[in-house]
Design a protein around this motif. Sequence first.
Motif, PDB file in Angstrom:
ATOM      1  N   ALA A  87      -8.043   9.899   2.241  1.00  0.00           N
ATOM      2  CA  ALA A  87      -7.608   8.917   3.242  1.00  0.00           C
ATOM      3  C   ALA A  87      -6.128   9.118   3.502  1.00  0.00           C
ATOM      4  O   ALA A  87      -5.331   9.198   2.566  1.00  0.00           O
ATOM      5  CB  ALA A  87      -7.867   7.503   2.746  1.00  0.00           C
ATOM      6  N   THR A  88      -5.751   9.240   4.765  1.00  0.00           N
ATOM      7  CA  THR A  88      -4.339   9.363   5.107  1.00  0.00           C
ATOM      8  C   THR A  88      -3.934   8.230   6.037  1.00  0.00           C
ATOM      9  O   THR A  88      -4.711   7.787   6.889  1.00  0.00           O
ATOM     10  CB  THR A  88      -4.027  10.707   5.799  1.00  0.00           C
ATOM     11  N   LEU A  89      -2.711   7.764   5.844  1.00  0.00           N
ATOM     12  CA  LEU A  89      -2.177   6.710   6.698  1.00  0.00           C
ATOM     13  C   LEU A  89      -0.664   6.781   6.661  1.00  0.00           C
ATOM     14  O   LEU A  89      -0.060   6.798   5.583  1.00  0.00           O
ATOM     15  CB  LEU A  89      -2.659   5.337   6.243  1.00  0.00           C
ATOM     16  N   ASP A  90      -0.050   6.862   7.829  1.00  0.00           N
ATOM     17  CA  ASP A  90       1.396   6.711   7.959  1.00  0.00           C
ATOM     18  C   ASP A  90       1.687   5.271   8.343  1.00  0.00           C
ATOM     19  O   ASP A  90       1.062   4.717   9.255  1.00  0.00           O
ATOM     20  CB  ASP A  90       1.937   7.629   9.061  1.00  0.00           C
ATOM     21  N   VAL A 102       0.854  -1.184   0.000  1.00  0.00           N
ATOM     22  CA  VAL A 102       0.000   0.000   0.000  1.00  0.00           C
ATOM     23  C   VAL A 102       0.887   1.230   0.000  1.00  0.00           C
ATOM     24  O   VAL A 102       1.697   1.435   0.912  1.00  0.00           O
ATOM     25  CB  VAL A 102      -0.926   0.010   1.234  1.00  0.00           C
ATOM     26  N   ILE A 103       0.763   2.040  -1.044  1.00  0.00           N
ATOM     27  CA  ILE A 103       1.494   3.303  -1.134  1.00  0.00           C
ATOM     28  C   ILE A 103       0.686   4.353  -0.378  1.00  0.00           C
ATOM     29  O   ILE A 103      -0.440   4.657  -0.754  1.00  0.00           O
ATOM     30  CB  ILE A 103       1.717   3.719  -2.597  1.00  0.00           C
ATOM     31  N   CYS A 104       1.244   4.878   0.682  1.00  0.00           N
ATOM     32  CA  CYS A 104       0.468   5.683   1.626  1.00  0.00           C
ATOM     33  C   CYS A 104       0.299   7.141   1.197  1.00  0.00           C
ATOM     34  O   CYS A 104       1.189   7.721   0.567  1.00  0.00           O
ATOM     35  CB  CYS A 104       1.140   5.660   2.993  1.00  0.00           C
ATOM     36  N   ASN A 105      -0.837   7.703   1.578  1.00  0.00           N
ATOM     37  CA  ASN A 105      -1.023   9.154   1.577  1.00  0.00           C
ATOM     38  C   ASN A 105      -0.606   9.640   2.959  1.00  0.00           C
ATOM     39  O   ASN A 105      -1.337   9.446   3.932  1.00  0.00           O
ATOM     40  CB  ASN A 105      -2.485   9.524   1.329  1.00  0.00           C
ATOM     41  N   LEU A 106       0.574  10.213   3.054  1.00  0.00           N
ATOM     42  CA  LEU A 106       1.114  10.579   4.357  1.00  0.00           C
ATOM     43  C   LEU A 106       0.307  11.694   5.011  1.00  0.00           C
ATOM     44  O   LEU A 106      -0.222  12.577   4.333  1.00  0.00           O
ATOM     45  CB  LEU A 106       2.576  10.984   4.221  1.00  0.00           C
ATOM     46  N   GLY A 107       0.257  11.641   6.350  1.00  0.00           N
ATOM     47  CA  GLY A 107      -0.656  12.502   7.083  1.00  0.00           C
ATOM     48  C   GLY A 107      -0.184  13.911   7.357  1.00  0.00           C
ATOM     49  O   GLY A 107      -0.952  14.724   7.867  1.00  0.00           O
ATOM     50  N   HIS A 108       1.075  14.225   7.046  1.00  0.00           N
ATOM     51  CA  HIS A 108       1.561  15.598   7.213  1.00  0.00           C
ATOM     52  C   HIS A 108       1.827  16.193   5.838  1.00  0.00           C
ATOM     53  O   HIS A 108       2.505  15.583   5.009  1.00  0.00           O
ATOM     54  CB  HIS A 108       2.826  15.636   8.054  1.00  0.00           C
ATOM     55  N   HIS A 109       1.324  17.415   5.605  1.00  0.00           N
ATOM     56  CA  HIS A 109       1.402  17.989   4.263  1.00  0.00           C
ATOM     57  C   HIS A 109       2.846  18.173   3.784  1.00  0.00           C
ATOM     58  O   HIS A 109       3.119  18.126   2.578  1.00  0.00           O
ATOM     59  CB  HIS A 109       0.671  19.338   4.225  1.00  0.00           C
ATOM     60  N   LYS A 110       3.797  18.350   4.702  1.00  0.00           N
ATOM     61  CA  LYS A 110       5.186  18.529   4.295  1.00  0.00           C
ATOM     62  C   LYS A 110       5.820  17.235   3.786  1.00  0.00           C
ATOM     63  O   LYS A 110       6.879  17.270   3.167  1.00  0.00           O
ATOM     64  CB  LYS A 110       6.008  19.090   5.455  1.00  0.00           C
ATOM     65  N   ARG A 111       5.153  16.115   4.029  1.00  0.00           N
ATOM     66  CA  ARG A 111       5.694  14.831   3.578  1.00  0.00           C
ATOM     67  C   ARG A 111       4.950  14.290   2.353  1.00  0.00           C
ATOM     68  O   ARG A 111       5.306  13.224   1.843  1.00  0.00           O
ATOM     69  CB  ARG A 111       5.641  13.812   4.716  1.00  0.00           C
ATOM     70  N   ALA A 112       3.953  15.006   1.909  1.00  0.00           N
ATOM     71  CA  ALA A 112       3.210  14.581   0.713  1.00  0.00           C
ATOM     72  C   ALA A 112       4.170  14.467  -0.470  1.00  0.00           C
ATOM     73  O   ALA A 112       4.924  15.386  -0.770  1.00  0.00           O
ATOM     74  CB  ALA A 112       2.097  15.567   0.407  1.00  0.00           C
ATOM     75  N   GLY A 113       4.162  13.338  -1.131  1.00  0.00           N
ATOM     76  CA  GLY A 113       5.036  13.114  -2.282  1.00  0.00           C
ATOM     77  C   GLY A 113       6.169  12.155  -2.008  1.00  0.00           C
ATOM     78  O   GLY A 113       6.781  11.622  -2.949  1.00  0.00           O
ATOM     79  N   GLU A 114       6.474  11.889  -0.751  1.00  0.00           N
ATOM     80  CA  GLU A 114       7.561  10.966  -0.426  1.00  0.00           C
ATOM     81  C   GLU A 114       7.318   9.560  -0.980  1.00  0.00           C
ATOM     82  O   GLU A 114       8.252   8.857  -1.359  1.00  0.00           O
ATOM     83  CB  GLU A 114       7.730  10.850   1.098  1.00  0.00           C
TER      84      GLU A 114
END
Length: 274
Positions: free
Chosen positions: A126-129, A93-105
């Motif tokens: 949906a966000t999940l770290d 599962v490729i995650c949608n990270l929960g902090h906006h500064k990490r979006a795209g990692e």
Amino acid sequence: MTRPPNGNTMVGWDKRRRRKALVREISPNFTNALANYFGNGPTNLDLSRDAHRKYVEALEKHGLDVLVLPPLEEFPDSCFVEDAAVVVDDCVVICNLGHHKRAGESESLKDVFVNELDIVLMPDGATLDGGDVIFFDDRFLIGKSSRTNEAGVKFFKGICKERGFDAFIIDIPASTLHLSTVCSSPAPNLLIAAEGHLRPEQFEGLDSEIIWIPNEESYAANIIGFEDGSVIISDGYPKTREIVEKKGFSITVVDMEHIREADGSLTCLRIFYR
């Protein structure tokens, strides 16, 4: 060979066993990494890189084939690959990270895993770290936290069910970042948890042994275990080391001081697969 608590190094390891680990080198902008819980922000890039190198050596010492990805300059926190993707059996599962500064990692991991596992993308909203997910024998423990929302929990729970795994939801208090920050499972039917963050009643229904780490050593509750009865723990936590040794584990210690400064722990730095 040291024996883990269940007395048999092979029992329960069939679905846990991993031969490969993925890590990412420290970003040249690591000193700008997020930090709000255990650390105040990393200050020494060279010492952080040295700590990461020794961490990789510890994984290799325990028989893992380690793939080291190059650093991502634009993402200070990107060495914490655990958050970016979660392996569930034959998929990732490729995650949608929960902090906006990490979006795209997470984006670059699609290409890394495309020939290894089926790729599953999370829906918008949906966000999940991955730090909020712990594999525990026949199920996944999922933390609902400031980084993992209700939609993320629901989606990931569905992925687990599709692949034959149960899911167990735990609400994560504001005192900590992720579930794995204060909890880990180094062996079958065994959880390590930090006092003062999680409570015994939150685990009711799991029917597992729980070892509680004193609150003042909460950081050390994050432990990596192997099927030969050995574990990797963070250096500098004598009470935790004594507790773990008394349970029959052999110990490798890694100095995590400069990783901790970015709120990172042992499991944060790797993804195990295959």
